[in-house]
Design an enzyme around this catalytic site. Structure first.
Site, PDB file in Angstrom:
ATOM      1  N   LYS A  50       0.893  -1.254   0.092  1.00 22.62           N
ATOM      2  CA  LYS A  50       0.217  -0.099   0.039  1.00 22.62           C
ATOM      3  C   LYS A  50       0.867   1.162  -0.017  1.00 22.62           C
ATOM      4  CE  LYS A  50      -3.786  -2.220   2.412  1.00 22.62           C
ATOM      5  NZ  LYS A  50      -4.551  -2.775   3.507  1.00 22.62           N
ATOM      6  N   GLN A  94      -4.474  -1.270   9.967  1.00 24.02           N
ATOM      7  CA  GLN A  94      -4.335  -2.305   9.516  1.00 24.02           C
ATOM      8  C   GLN A  94      -4.633  -3.570  10.351  1.00 24.02           C
ATOM      9  OE1 GLN A  94      -3.366  -3.146   5.882  1.00 24.02           O
ATOM     10  NE2 GLN A  94      -3.685  -5.010   6.473  1.00 24.02           N
ATOM     11  N   ASP A 117     -10.361   3.897   5.171  1.00 26.30           N
ATOM     12  CA  ASP A 117     -10.648   2.393   4.915  1.00 26.30           C
ATOM     13  C   ASP A 117     -12.113   1.997   5.273  1.00 26.30           C
ATOM     14  OD1 ASP A 117      -9.655  -0.230   4.029  1.00 26.30           O
ATOM     15  OD2 ASP A 117      -9.074  -0.801   6.291  1.00 26.30           O
TER      16      ASP A 117
END
Ligand code: NAP
Length: 281
Positions: A50, A94, A117
């Site tokens: 990413k 994450q 996200d």
């Protein structure tokens, strides 16, 4: 038709770089910061990928490691610091964090403003209520694939297999927004193969390698495979759909790799740039 998420993601990332260049000309450097479990090699590998794509698009970001010695208070304090830092436009937590940390509390602390996200309870609530906000990156990437290939969901029967907060549930809501008639299947669903055979649009978000076979698929259906699974003795990732048999029956299908995965990362970056754009609009 093969739904080529990798090619689409490349095209979208070129457009994204142009948006970033325009922001930088106006003195805004998009910044996506990441909190990751340092001792989880898979998480570190995903985050590195990413970060690489973010850097290529001109997006900067700091990287905060949490470990077995990080306390819940330290984690929450770090999130509040990022929330309060006007140079940070997006924050990615994450998954998974180390087991001793309360991930739900961390997501609640993050809130919706910088949740690029789209997975905090606040962001999911906004999706459920039909309010604007950052949408969950993986289902968002899937809707971009559907749009790009002109796959109309209106009135279609859609089946989403999986009901996780990050994938199955938001996917079902986004298909509902597109006027599909949506069913969600899960591990307790009876006669799953029959439910699959009724679906015009089938989204597999299960986490079981090649569970969905070609003879479960309605001829001509659109099949989206969000799964990526490690299988011993096989190289790379394997989807939830048995591609070789499914491709013979489906009207359109995403491959693994090169389907949903690259679109997830691209959607995350697009959300981060949108967050940066909001600061000057
Ligand atoms: P998850 O939290 O483990 O959820 C899996 C879901 O599948 C659950 O709702 C579970 O049902 C259901 N399920 C499990 N076994 C089943 C069965 N035999 N029949 C029907 N349903 C079953 O997983 P996730 O985080 O949503 O991820 C799902 C897959 O997508 C994984 O392969 C993951 O690696 C992948 N993924 C891909 C991306 C991407 O960018 N491509 C992003 C995120 C995740 P219950 O709720 O009843 O347990």
């Amino acid at each position: 038709m093969i739904l080529d998420g990798l090619a689409l993601s490349k095209q979208l990332r070129i457009e994204l770089k142009e948006r970033v260049d325009r922001l930088r000309e106006r003195g805004v450097v998009p910044r996506l910061d990441v909190i990751v479990a340092a001792q989880d090699p898979a998480s570190v590998a995903y985050v590195n990928m990413k970060r690489k794509w973010a850097a290529a698009a001109g997006i900067e970001g700091e990287y905060f490691e949490v470990s077995d010695t990080t306390s819940q208070d330290e984690l929450i304090e770090q999130i509040y610091k990022l929330n309060g830092n006007s140079r940070v436009h997006g924050v990615l937590l994450q998954h998974p964090l180390p087991k001793h940390l309360d991930e739900d509390a961390a997501l609640l602390a993050l809130g919706s403003e910088k949740d690029v996200d789209g997975i905090t309870p606040q962001s999911l609530g906004r999706l459920t209520a039909g309010l604007p906000g950052f949408r969950c990156a993986t289902p968002l990437g899937i809707t971009k694939i559907l749009d790009h290939y002109n796959i109309d969901c209106t009135g279609k029967r859609a089946l989403v297999i999986g009901r996780s907060h990050i994938l199955g549930k938001p996917m079902a809501l986004m298909l509902l927004e597109r006027n599909a008639t949506v069913t969600i299947a899960h591990s307790k669903t009876l006669d799953l193969a029959d439910r699959c055979r009724e679906a015009d649009i089938l989204v597999a978000a299960v986490g079981r390698a090649e569970m969905i076979k070609g003879d479960w698929i309605k001829p001509g259906a659109t099949v989206i495979d969000a799964g990526y699974n490690k299988v011993e003795g096989r190289k790379g990732d394997v989807g939830d759909v048995h591609f070789e048999s499914a491709v013979e029956v489906a009207g359109a299908i995403t491959p693994v790799p090169g389907g949903v995965g690259p679109m997830t990362v691209t959607s995350l970056l697009m959300n981060a740039v949108e967050a940066a754009e909001k600061t000057i609009s």
